[in-house]
Design an enzyme around this catalytic site. Structure first.
Site, PDB file in Angstrom:
ATOM      1  N   TYR A 154       0.693  -1.278  -0.006  1.00  0.00           N
ATOM      2  CA  TYR A 154      -0.055  -0.088   0.173  1.00  0.00           C
ATOM      3  C   TYR A 154       0.761   1.216   0.102  1.00  0.00           C
ATOM      4  CZ  TYR A 154      -3.762   3.255   1.249  1.00  0.00           C
ATOM      5  OH  TYR A 154      -4.669   4.383   1.038  1.00  0.00           O
ATOM      6  N   LYS A 158       1.019   4.104  -3.212  1.00  0.00           N
ATOM      7  CA  LYS A 158       0.782   5.380  -3.133  1.00  0.00           C
ATOM      8  C   LYS A 158       1.975   6.452  -3.502  1.00  0.00           C
ATOM      9  CE  LYS A 158      -3.714   4.878  -1.979  1.00  0.00           C
ATOM     10  NZ  LYS A 158      -4.502   5.266  -2.961  1.00  0.00           N
ATOM     11  N   THR A 189     -12.584   3.696   7.603  1.00  0.00           N
ATOM     12  CA  THR A 189     -13.230   3.152   6.352  1.00  0.00           C
ATOM     13  C   THR A 189     -13.008   1.371   6.762  1.00  0.00           C
ATOM     14  OG1 THR A 189     -11.245   3.310   5.044  1.00  0.00           O
ATOM     15  CG2 THR A 189     -12.837   5.100   5.198  1.00  0.00           C
TER      16      THR A 189
END
Length: 231
Positions: A154, A158, A189
């Site tokens: 991740y 990014k 989230t």
């Protein structure tokens, strides 16, 4: 009628930050195309918000091409593209997981931009917003405030997304595009099992700001709610 209204496509918009971006753009009078890969979830979210559902899996060439054809047929142009869809990889650090994460978080953005640039060129004020993260900032991850565990997919995706943003901004900026990356902050989230201290609505605000900037707005930047973020 959409002739005098901006048209925005938001990916990964049936839940979380993407849904809030869609909702806030709708609140500003924008015609919103609510994108996501699950037809049932996309249809339900679009109906609840009053948006146009668009089924699109950014990890698949054919799905992205079909979405572009749909927007071409129904609207003939696009004014705003918000690349929000992303996955984490679930904590694994192997090559297969890296490939899967990059296929959505990096290559998915490239697919979307390449497919929709012809439609964005028909806009008087084309805007592209790539939803990134502070963990993609090399300044942050090499600094003293980074307490994250070892994690490859991740954060590196990014960081790559930020680099992709700059390259497109430099090229498409020659045609009047504004292409920027945004950091919504640590929002609650399902990507983080709802552990974030910010709400999706709060996280969405910077993306909406960059999606609606005027001609005097920035290009090739990385922003959060407080202003520029170090790359």
């Amino acid at each position: 009628m959409t002739e005098n209204k901006n048209i925005a496509l938001v990916t990964g918009a049936n839940k979380g930050i993407g849904r809030e971006i869609a909702a806030q753009l709708l609140g500003r009078g924008v015609t919103v195309l609510l994108g996501g890969r699950n037809p049932e979830l996309v249809a339900a979210a679009a109906q609840e918000l009053g948006a146009r559902p668009v089924v699109v899996d950014v990890s698949e060439d054919a799905s992205v091409a079909a979405a572009a054809e749909l927007v071409e047929a129904e609207y003939g142009r696009l004014d705003v593209l918000v690349n929000n869809a992303a996955i984490t990889g679930g904590g694994a650090n192997d090559v297969a997981t890296m490939q899967t994460v990059f296929n959505t978080n990096v290559f998915g953005v490239i697919r979307m931009i390449d497919a929709f640039t012809p439609l964005l060129r028909r806009s008087a004020a084309p805007r592209i917003v790539n939803v990134s993260s502070s963990v993609g900032s090399l300044d942050f991850v090499t600094g003293p405030n980074n307490q994250l565990p070892f994690m490859l997919p991740y954060p590196t995706s990014k960081s790559a997304l930020n680099a992709v943003t700059v390259q497109y901004a430099r090229e498409l900026g020659k045609e009047g595009f504004k292409v920027n990356a945004v950091c919504p902050g640590y929002c609650a989230t399902d990507l983080n099992h709802f552990s974030g201290h910010r709400t999706p609505a709060q996280g969405a605000e910077i993306a909406v700001t960059m999606a609606t900037i005027g001609e005097d707005g920035p290009n090739a930047g990385f922003f959060d709610e407080n202003g520029p973020v170090a790359w």
